[in-house]
Design a protein around this motif. Structure first.
Motif, PDB file in Angstrom:
ATOM      1  N   GLU A  26       4.682 -49.510  76.026  1.00  0.00           N
ATOM      2  CA  GLU A  26       5.031 -50.917  76.199  1.00  0.00           C
ATOM      3  C   GLU A  26       3.789 -51.690  76.640  1.00  0.00           C
ATOM      4  N   LEU A  27       3.566 -52.814  75.968  1.00  0.00           N
ATOM      5  CA  LEU A  27       2.379 -53.621  76.181  1.00  0.00           C
ATOM      6  C   LEU A  27       2.771 -55.057  76.507  1.00  0.00           C
ATOM      7  N   THR A  28       1.852 -55.761  77.168  1.00  0.00           N
ATOM      8  CA  THR A  28       2.055 -57.169  77.481  1.00  0.00           C
ATOM      9  C   THR A  28       0.903 -57.986  76.910  1.00  0.00           C
ATOM     10  N   GLY A  29       1.225 -58.989  76.111  1.00  0.00           N
ATOM     11  CA  GLY A  29       0.211 -59.901  75.619  1.00  0.00           C
ATOM     12  C   GLY A  29      -0.131 -60.899  76.711  1.00  0.00           C
ATOM     13  N   VAL A  30      -1.408 -60.994  77.057  1.00  0.00           N
ATOM     14  CA  VAL A  30      -1.784 -61.793  78.230  1.00  0.00           C
ATOM     15  C   VAL A  30      -2.736 -62.947  77.935  1.00  0.00           C
ATOM     16  N   LYS A  31      -3.528 -62.846  76.856  1.00  0.00           N
ATOM     17  CA  LYS A  31      -4.528 -63.895  76.630  1.00  0.00           C
ATOM     18  C   LYS A  31      -5.091 -63.775  75.220  1.00  0.00           C
ATOM     19  N   LEU A  32      -5.205 -64.897  74.527  1.00  0.00           N
ATOM     20  CA  LEU A  32      -5.883 -64.881  73.239  1.00  0.00           C
ATOM     21  C   LEU A  32      -7.352 -64.501  73.445  1.00  0.00           C
ATOM     22  N   CYS A  33      -7.928 -63.855  72.444  1.00  0.00           N
ATOM     23  CA  CYS A  33      -9.293 -63.349  72.562  1.00  0.00           C
ATOM     24  C   CYS A  33     -10.289 -64.393  72.071  1.00  0.00           C
ATOM     25  N   ALA A  34     -11.170 -64.839  72.964  1.00  0.00           N
ATOM     26  CA  ALA A  34     -12.244 -65.762  72.596  1.00  0.00           C
ATOM     27  C   ALA A  34     -13.352 -64.987  71.911  1.00  0.00           C
ATOM     28  N   ARG A  35     -13.732 -65.423  70.714  1.00  0.00           N
ATOM     29  CA  ARG A  35     -14.666 -64.653  69.912  1.00  0.00           C
ATOM     30  C   ARG A  35     -16.106 -65.120  70.118  1.00  0.00           C
ATOM     31  N   CYS A  36     -17.038 -64.182  69.869  1.00  0.00           N
ATOM     32  CA  CYS A  36     -18.452 -64.438  70.143  1.00  0.00           C
ATOM     33  C   CYS A  36     -19.288 -64.139  68.908  1.00  0.00           C
ATOM     34  N   VAL A  37     -20.600 -64.204  69.084  1.00  0.00           N
ATOM     35  CA  VAL A  37     -21.542 -64.028  67.980  1.00  0.00           C
ATOM     36  C   VAL A  37     -21.484 -62.622  67.388  1.00  0.00           C
ATOM     37  N   LEU A  38     -20.923 -61.644  68.097  1.00  0.00           N
ATOM     38  CA  LEU A  38     -20.845 -60.283  67.558  1.00  0.00           C
ATOM     39  C   LEU A  38     -20.015 -60.238  66.280  1.00  0.00           C
ATOM     40  N   THR A  39     -19.088 -61.182  66.095  1.00  0.00           N
ATOM     41  CA  THR A  39     -18.282 -61.220  64.869  1.00  0.00           C
ATOM     42  C   THR A  39     -19.132 -61.540  63.643  1.00  0.00           C
ATOM     43  N   THR A  40     -20.338 -62.062  63.839  1.00  0.00           N
ATOM     44  CA  THR A  40     -21.215 -62.393  62.711  1.00  0.00           C
ATOM     45  C   THR A  40     -22.097 -61.223  62.305  1.00  0.00           C
ATOM     46  N   VAL A  41     -22.035 -60.110  63.038  1.00  0.00           N
ATOM     47  CA  VAL A  41     -22.890 -58.950  62.773  1.00  0.00           C
ATOM     48  C   VAL A  41     -22.171 -57.970  61.846  1.00  0.00           C
ATOM     49  N   ASP A  42     -22.796 -57.654  60.738  1.00  0.00           N
ATOM     50  CA  ASP A  42     -22.259 -56.679  59.785  1.00  0.00           C
ATOM     51  C   ASP A  42     -22.331 -55.288  60.413  1.00  0.00           C
ATOM     52  N   PRO A  43     -21.197 -54.613  60.612  1.00  0.00           N
ATOM     53  CA  PRO A  43     -21.229 -53.302  61.276  1.00  0.00           C
ATOM     54  C   PRO A  43     -21.921 -52.217  60.459  1.00  0.00           C
ATOM     55  N   GLU A  44     -22.096 -52.428  59.161  1.00  0.00           N
ATOM     56  CA  GLU A  44     -22.764 -51.436  58.327  1.00  0.00           C
ATOM     57  C   GLU A  44     -24.279 -51.555  58.401  1.00  0.00           C
ATOM     58  N   THR A  45     -24.782 -52.793  58.537  1.00  0.00           N
ATOM     59  CA  THR A  45     -26.232 -53.016  58.497  1.00  0.00           C
ATOM     60  C   THR A  45     -26.810 -53.478  59.823  1.00  0.00           C
ATOM     61  N   ALA A  46     -25.974 -53.928  60.749  1.00  0.00           N
ATOM     62  CA  ALA A  46     -26.392 -54.506  62.032  1.00  0.00           C
ATOM     63  C   ALA A  46     -27.116 -55.842  61.852  1.00  0.00           C
ATOM     64  N   ARG A  47     -26.977 -56.463  60.682  1.00  0.00           N
ATOM     65  CA  ARG A  47     -27.604 -57.763  60.442  1.00  0.00           C
ATOM     66  C   ARG A  47     -26.601 -58.878  60.687  1.00  0.00           C
ATOM     67  N   ALA A  48     -27.074 -59.957  61.301  1.00  0.00           N
ATOM     68  CA  ALA A  48     -26.222 -61.115  61.568  1.00  0.00           C
ATOM     69  C   ALA A  48     -26.173 -62.020  60.337  1.00  0.00           C
ATOM     70  N   ASP A  49     -25.014 -62.594  60.071  1.00  0.00           N
ATOM     71  CA  ASP A  49     -24.848 -63.523  58.966  1.00  0.00           C
ATOM     72  C   ASP A  49     -25.635 -64.805  59.263  1.00  0.00           C
ATOM     73  N   PRO A  50     -26.570 -65.202  58.408  1.00  0.00           N
ATOM     74  CA  PRO A  50     -27.356 -66.409  58.685  1.00  0.00           C
ATOM     75  C   PRO A  50     -26.525 -67.686  58.698  1.00  0.00           C
ATOM     76  N   ARG A  51     -25.327 -67.627  58.096  1.00  0.00           N
ATOM     77  CA  ARG A  51     -24.438 -68.801  58.090  1.00  0.00           C
ATOM     78  C   ARG A  51     -23.509 -68.820  59.300  1.00  0.00           C
ATOM     79  N   GLN A  52     -23.659 -67.790  60.167  1.00  0.00           N
ATOM     80  CA  GLN A  52     -22.811 -67.657  61.363  1.00  0.00           C
ATOM     81  C   GLN A  52     -21.331 -67.522  61.008  1.00  0.00           C
ATOM     82  N   GLU A  53     -21.063 -66.901  59.880  1.00  0.00           N
ATOM     83  CA  GLU A  53     -19.685 -66.624  59.493  1.00  0.00           C
ATOM     84  C   GLU A  53     -19.284 -65.226  59.963  1.00  0.00           C
TER      85      GLU A  53
END
Length: 268
Positions: free
Chosen positions: A200-227
């Motif tokens: 049993e789980l409790t939802g407590v807070k929406l997750c604020a996202r950061c620049v790590l979402t722009t990093v390709d996990p396969e290459t470790a390169r950041a998207d230059p468009r910040q997508e």
């Protein structure tokens, strides 16, 4: 009813995700999830935000420790620190706590790979780090995750985002522990209590996202468009202070076992 379609752990904070078919859910979150962390010699935490190469480290837990591997590096077995291991005061955001130091070989391995002095620390039984009491009870604790034991995202939410992107991104960009299907996009935003398997789980807070979402996990390169962060900001910004939201942080009310394919029962 929604179903659980993916379970992922990140044994070393910011490392590559390790998919599982089943998992034990402990009070701190998934067993082995974010129980190891790279820190600077002063104890301040390091993540893929400032060191994207961390996302290409593969960390596989075992009964006696952790196996590390990374591009152009030899594999390394890191033993669990003994009960009397030296300790280090570490900081994660505004939290300060005491963690166990690990073997010097691990420090050297990570320092060589990351190109700067790095120490490896571990969550042991003595470490105590409370979840922000604004969103949880005094009994809720967390390991080295940013702030909460688990992160949950629905496949529909990612599909909604990808329809808006010129180049779709995989779920791995968002580093969730649990992925569910069979609900509307962003339905998870409103889930307050849920049951998966015996957990049993409790939802407590929406997750604020950061620049790590722009990093390709396969290459470790950041998207230059910040997508995809740039697109998310056009429709998922709650406020300038709280940031761009994607996914629901959850705490553990009843530990137990979960499996891919389990029904996700929304209790509230």
């Amino acid at each position: 009813m929604p179903t659980l379609t993916s379970i992922t752990i990140y044994p070393l904070k910011s490392c590559a995700g390790l998919p599982l078919a089943r998992a034990t859910v402990e009070p701190l979150g998934l067993q082995h999830d974010r129980r190891w962390m790279a820190v600077r010699p002063d104890g301040s935490f390091l993540t893929g935000r400032e060191l994207p190469a961390l996302v290409r480290v593969r960390a596989v837990p075992g009964p006696s420790g952790l196996h590390l591997s990374a591009p152009d590096m030899p594999g390394l077995e890191v033993p669990l620190p003994p009960a009397g291991a030296p300790r280090l005061d570490i900081t994660i955001w505004k939290d300060t706590c005491s963690a166990a130091r690990t073997h010097a070989d691990a420090d050297r391995w990570l320092s060589e790979y990351l190109g700067q002095p790095v120490l490896l620390v571990h969550v042991d039984e003595r470490m105590q780090r409370r979840v922000d009491p604004t969103y949880a009870t005094p009994e809720d604790h967390v390991g080295f995750a940013d702030g909460f034991p688990l992160l949950l995202i629905s496949e529909a939410s990612l599909a909604d985002l990808n329809q808006r992107l010129a180049h779709p991104v995989p779920m791995a960009r968002f580093r969730p522990n649990l992925v569910v299907d069979g609900c509307a996009a962003f339905a998870e935003d409103g889930w307050k209590r849920l049951r998966i398997g015996t957990v049993e789980l409790t939802g407590v807070k929406l997750c604020a996202r950061c620049v790590l979402t722009t990093v390709d996990p396969e290459t470790a390169r950041a998207d230059p468009r910040q997508e995809p962060l740039r697109t998310l900001a056009t429709y998922r910004r709650v406020s300038s202070r709280n940031g761009v939201m994607f996914g629901q942080n959850v705490t553990v009310q009843r530990p137990g076992e979960i499996r891919v394919g389990d029904a996700v029962e929304i209790l509230e």
